[in-house]
Design a protein around this motif. Structure first.
Motif, PDB file in Angstrom:
ATOM      1  N   PHE A 137      44.216  -3.264 -17.551  1.00  0.00           N
ATOM      2  CA  PHE A 137      43.820  -4.432 -18.338  1.00  0.00           C
ATOM      3  C   PHE A 137      44.875  -5.535 -18.189  1.00  0.00           C
ATOM      4  CE2 PHE A 137      41.153  -5.024 -22.341  1.00  0.00           C
ATOM      5  CZ  PHE A 137      39.983  -4.824 -21.637  1.00  0.00           C
ATOM      6  N   PRO A 138      44.518  -6.825 -18.226  1.00  0.00           N
ATOM      7  CA  PRO A 138      45.525  -7.897 -18.075  1.00  0.00           C
ATOM      8  C   PRO A 138      46.632  -7.741 -19.128  1.00  0.00           C
ATOM      9  CG  PRO A 138      43.313  -8.789 -17.970  1.00  0.00           C
ATOM     10  CD  PRO A 138      43.170  -7.357 -18.396  1.00  0.00           C
ATOM     11  N   GLN A 139      47.796  -7.304 -18.656  1.00  0.00           N
ATOM     12  CA  GLN A 139      48.858  -6.888 -19.578  1.00  0.00           C
ATOM     13  C   GLN A 139      49.516  -8.046 -20.318  1.00  0.00           C
ATOM     14  OE1 GLN A 139      49.991  -3.356 -20.245  1.00  0.00           O
ATOM     15  NE2 GLN A 139      47.815  -3.575 -19.808  1.00  0.00           N
ATOM     16  N   GLU A 317      51.070 -14.364 -17.024  1.00  0.00           N
ATOM     17  CA  GLU A 317      52.498 -14.480 -17.352  1.00  0.00           C
ATOM     18  C   GLU A 317      52.719 -13.959 -18.762  1.00  0.00           C
ATOM     19  OE1 GLU A 317      54.375 -18.276 -16.899  1.00  0.00           O
ATOM     20  OE2 GLU A 317      53.659 -18.526 -14.835  1.00  0.00           O
ATOM     21  N   TYR A 318      53.861 -13.286 -18.957  1.00  0.00           N
ATOM     22  CA  TYR A 318      54.188 -12.734 -20.272  1.00  0.00           C
ATOM     23  C   TYR A 318      55.637 -13.069 -20.597  1.00  0.00           C
ATOM     24  CZ  TYR A 318      54.824  -9.219 -23.958  1.00  0.00           C
ATOM     25  OH  TYR A 318      55.083  -8.577 -25.143  1.00  0.00           O
ATOM     26  N   ASP A 319      55.845 -13.559 -21.813  1.00  0.00           N
ATOM     27  CA  ASP A 319      57.201 -13.895 -22.262  1.00  0.00           C
ATOM     28  C   ASP A 319      57.523 -13.020 -23.477  1.00  0.00           C
ATOM     29  OD1 ASP A 319      59.508 -14.907 -23.309  1.00  0.00           O
ATOM     30  OD2 ASP A 319      58.743 -16.942 -23.622  1.00  0.00           O
ATOM     31  N   PRO A 320      58.397 -12.010 -23.295  1.00  0.00           N
ATOM     32  CA  PRO A 320      58.673 -11.091 -24.407  1.00  0.00           C
ATOM     33  C   PRO A 320      59.755 -11.586 -25.351  1.00  0.00           C
ATOM     34  CG  PRO A 320      59.756 -10.321 -22.440  1.00  0.00           C
ATOM     35  CD  PRO A 320      59.060 -11.590 -22.062  1.00  0.00           C
ATOM     36  N   ASN A 321      60.204 -12.823 -25.149  1.00  0.00           N
ATOM     37  CA  ASN A 321      61.209 -13.394 -26.038  1.00  0.00           C
ATOM     38  C   ASN A 321      62.527 -12.593 -25.969  1.00  0.00           C
ATOM     39  OD1 ASN A 321      61.940 -13.792 -29.450  1.00  0.00           O
ATOM     40  ND2 ASN A 321      61.787 -15.469 -28.028  1.00  0.00           N
ATOM     41  N   GLN A 331      57.475 -11.617 -17.198  1.00  0.00           N
ATOM     42  CA  GLN A 331      56.719 -10.867 -16.192  1.00  0.00           C
ATOM     43  C   GLN A 331      55.575 -11.744 -15.699  1.00  0.00           C
ATOM     44  OE1 GLN A 331      56.487  -6.677 -16.502  1.00  0.00           O
ATOM     45  NE2 GLN A 331      54.398  -6.541 -15.734  1.00  0.00           N
ATOM     46  N   LYS A 332      55.537 -11.932 -14.388  1.00  0.00           N
ATOM     47  CA  LYS A 332      54.452 -12.694 -13.758  1.00  0.00           C
ATOM     48  C   LYS A 332      53.736 -11.742 -12.803  1.00  0.00           C
ATOM     49  CE  LYS A 332      57.282 -16.810 -14.062  1.00  0.00           C
ATOM     50  NZ  LYS A 332      58.008 -17.876 -13.366  1.00  0.00           N
ATOM     51  N   ASP A 333      52.420 -11.780 -12.832  1.00  0.00           N
ATOM     52  CA  ASP A 333      51.668 -10.738 -12.143  1.00  0.00           C
ATOM     53  C   ASP A 333      50.437 -11.345 -11.458  1.00  0.00           C
ATOM     54  OD1 ASP A 333      50.157  -8.524 -11.423  1.00  0.00           O
ATOM     55  OD2 ASP A 333      50.503  -7.440 -13.288  1.00  0.00           O
ATOM     56  N   HIS A 353      49.179  -5.045  -7.451  1.00  0.00           N
ATOM     57  CA  HIS A 353      49.874  -6.044  -8.286  1.00  0.00           C
ATOM     58  C   HIS A 353      51.110  -6.537  -7.547  1.00  0.00           C
ATOM     59  CE1 HIS A 353      47.930  -4.984 -12.263  1.00  0.00           C
ATOM     60  NE2 HIS A 353      47.558  -3.979 -11.500  1.00  0.00           N
ATOM     61  N   PHE A 354      51.293  -7.864  -7.536  1.00  0.00           N
ATOM     62  CA  PHE A 354      52.512  -8.465  -7.011  1.00  0.00           C
ATOM     63  C   PHE A 354      53.257  -8.993  -8.231  1.00  0.00           C
ATOM     64  CE2 PHE A 354      49.107  -8.765  -3.953  1.00  0.00           C
ATOM     65  CZ  PHE A 354      49.687  -8.305  -2.770  1.00  0.00           C
TER      66      PHE A 354
END
Lengths: 386, 140
Positions: A137-139, A317-321, A331-333, A353-354
């Motif tokens: 699933f789109p993480q 894109e995910y920004d976990p702060n 994380q960019k995927d 996944h890249f």
């Protein structure tokens, strides 16, 4: 409430609800379905969703559900579910959802039991692999580490459809209840791991902890626009609880786990864009110990090319702060997925996944001195459903 | 002398093949249903399980075909979905407990028979199929 007590409760409801004359007809009209999936994960460098560097078969889901119309307005359904993903799940049998659903009018229905939560546009299908082209699933919007916060709630809610004349219609849901969060859920174990020195300094035992959610409330609003196939919506939930780290007690506040989504479904193509943010605060004696705002988004194009082949490409894109350790701050995927439907009941999927960064990877499974910034993940999965 | 088909003949040929390709669908309901017309949005909501009652409060029993040209034409006209997307919609409702799927039929004659017998039932057939003891319903 454990599985046995809750199962006894819902089975009791099932047996007691319909009047006796209706029960014979009901038993001939029960819908029963199920699914089984098994996957394999392999990454070039870092561990992700299990021991993927070595290659991991700990990647499966099994579910069986049944549903029945008890009367014209009252339905009952439940799903038993088991999964394994690295250290999480371990094929423990759970009740994924089990609810009574009463429809007063199309604009007002009532649901109670263990409810599958609306979160984003697609949270409800995250357990059923055969219902999407992608394997993972789109993480950036549906992170596995937060899964238990948004999967199932013990409580009750309202739902319905509001007709808006020439402006289309709205699907809405409102709910409230409590959540059960396992101690080994990735978000919690990473949080305790990250703050283990602080916990130790305060006199806590970071090997013995649990999170209790006392209450949680939320809702969903999705506008199905007059442009057929275009829907726009959002979901929101908030709640309060406590983290017990023997012998410490921290107040835990979910100030909001919110999503905004848009999807355009036109014939064989589906374009999706979703954004998620999560605001959390942990306090001890009215002093904030940990306060975070995490966020992420993804865009995806899915093409159902033929009855038997689908392709999807997404960027998230995910920004976990987080600022430390290195590479864990984002994380960019880019993901390319293919799905082959061998038959109506059997599919095989392949995915690459890249990835740049480790913002969604487990800190415990990736020692900071043994990680790579840019890496790849490969996944293969097959699913059967009936 | 070579014969050239007239414009009318070409038009007839094109219309013939178009009618074969489009295989339109016709909505039928059980005779207990009081409605004589539905809006396109009504049809969409009914076949997504979001409109569950007729105006008199009677339960709507939805029936659909499992495959074929009539099924594709119906989904294309009213649902903006391919057969696989429509099937996926119901699978999601099943695994999430948010909907109860319609009855699926392999052929139109069985579907007509069920609609004729089941109170509040609605389904669709191709224009060439005998509607039996059901009632046709208009979509405006």
């Amino acid at each position: 409430m454990g599985l046995n007590r809750f199962a006894a409760f819902v089975i009791g409801l099932f047996l007691l609800s319909p009047p006796l004359p209706a029960r014979a007809e009901l038993l001939s009209d029960i819908e029963m379905h199920g699914f089984v999936s098994q996957g394999y994960l392999k990454s070039t460098d870092n561990n992700y969703l299990g021991n993927s560097k070595k290659g991991s078969y700990e990647f499966n889901e099994i579910g069986v559900n049944l549903s029945a119309d008890l009367t014209d307005d009252l339905k009952f359904g439940m799903q038993l579910f088991s999964r394994d993903m690295g250290e999480y799940g371990n094929n423990e049998l759970t009740i994924d959802w089990a609810a009574l659903d009463y429809t007063y009018q199309d604009w007002l229905g009532f649901r109670a039991g263990k409810i599958k939560l609306p979160f984003g546009l697609h949270n409800r299908k995250r357990n059923a692999d055969m219902l999407r082209t992608s394997i993972i699933f789109p993480q950036s919007v549906y992170p596995e580490g937060l899964r238990e916060f948004v999967v199932g709630l013990y409580g009750a809610g309202l739902h319905g459809v509001l007709r808006l004349g020439p402006l289309g219609y709205m699907d809405y849901e409102l709910y409230g209840g409590t959540l059960h969060i396992a101690s080994n859920t990735q978000y919690l174990s990473d949080l305790v791991y990250r703050y283990r020195e602080v916990i130790k300094a305060l006199g806590g035992n970071y090997d013995n902890y649990k999170l209790i959610i006392n209450h949680m409330e939320g809702g969903m609003l999705i506008w199905n626009t007059p442009l057929t196939g275009l829907r726009i919506g959002g979901t929101s939930l908030m709640g309060k609880g406590e983290i017990l780290v023997d012998p410490l007690r921290l107040e835990f506040s979910i100030d909001g786990i919110n999503t905004l989504s848009a999807e355009y479904d036109i014939k064989s193509l589906t374009f999706t864009h979703e954004y998620m943010e999560m605001r959390i605060d942990s306090q001890m004696k009215n002093q904030s110990i940990y306060k975070a705002k995490l966020n992420g988004f993804y865009s995806e194009v899915n093409w159902q090319a033929t009855d038997w082949f689908a392709l999807s490409i997404s960027y998230g894109e995910y920004d976990p702060n987080l600022k430390e350790p290195a590479y864990f701050g984002w994380q960019k995927d880019i993901t390319v997925s293919t799905k082959f439907d061998i038959s109506e009941y059997w599919c095989v999927k392949f995915e690459t996944h890249f990835i740049d960064g480790l913002g969604l990877a487990s800190l415990e499974e990736n020692p900071a001195d043994d990680v790579e910034r840019e890496w790849m993940l490969f996944a293969v999965k097959t699913s059967l459903n009936f | 002398m070579k014969m050239k088909p007239s414009i009318a003949a070409w038009t007839a040929i094109i219309l013939f093949f178009y009618s074969l390709a489009s295989a339109e669908s016709l909505l039928i309901v059980n005779k207990s249903v009081e409605e004589t017309t539905l809006s396109k949005e009504d049809v969409n909501l009914i076949f997504l399980g979001k409109k569950t009652k007729w105006a008199n409060g009677q339960k709507i029993n939805v029936v659909v075909l499992k495959q074929g040209k009539t099924h594709e034409s119906f989904l294309n006209t009213y649902m903006n979905k391919t057969p696989s997307k429509y099937a996926s919609f119901w699978k999601i409702a099943i695994v999430s407990g948010t909907g109860f799927p319609p009855k699926f039929f392999q052929n139109e004659s069985d579907l007509v028979k069920y609609v004729a017998e089941k109170q509040g039932a609605i389904g669709y057939i191709s224009p060439g199929t005998e509607p039996g003891d059901t009632k046709k319903i208009k979509v405006e």
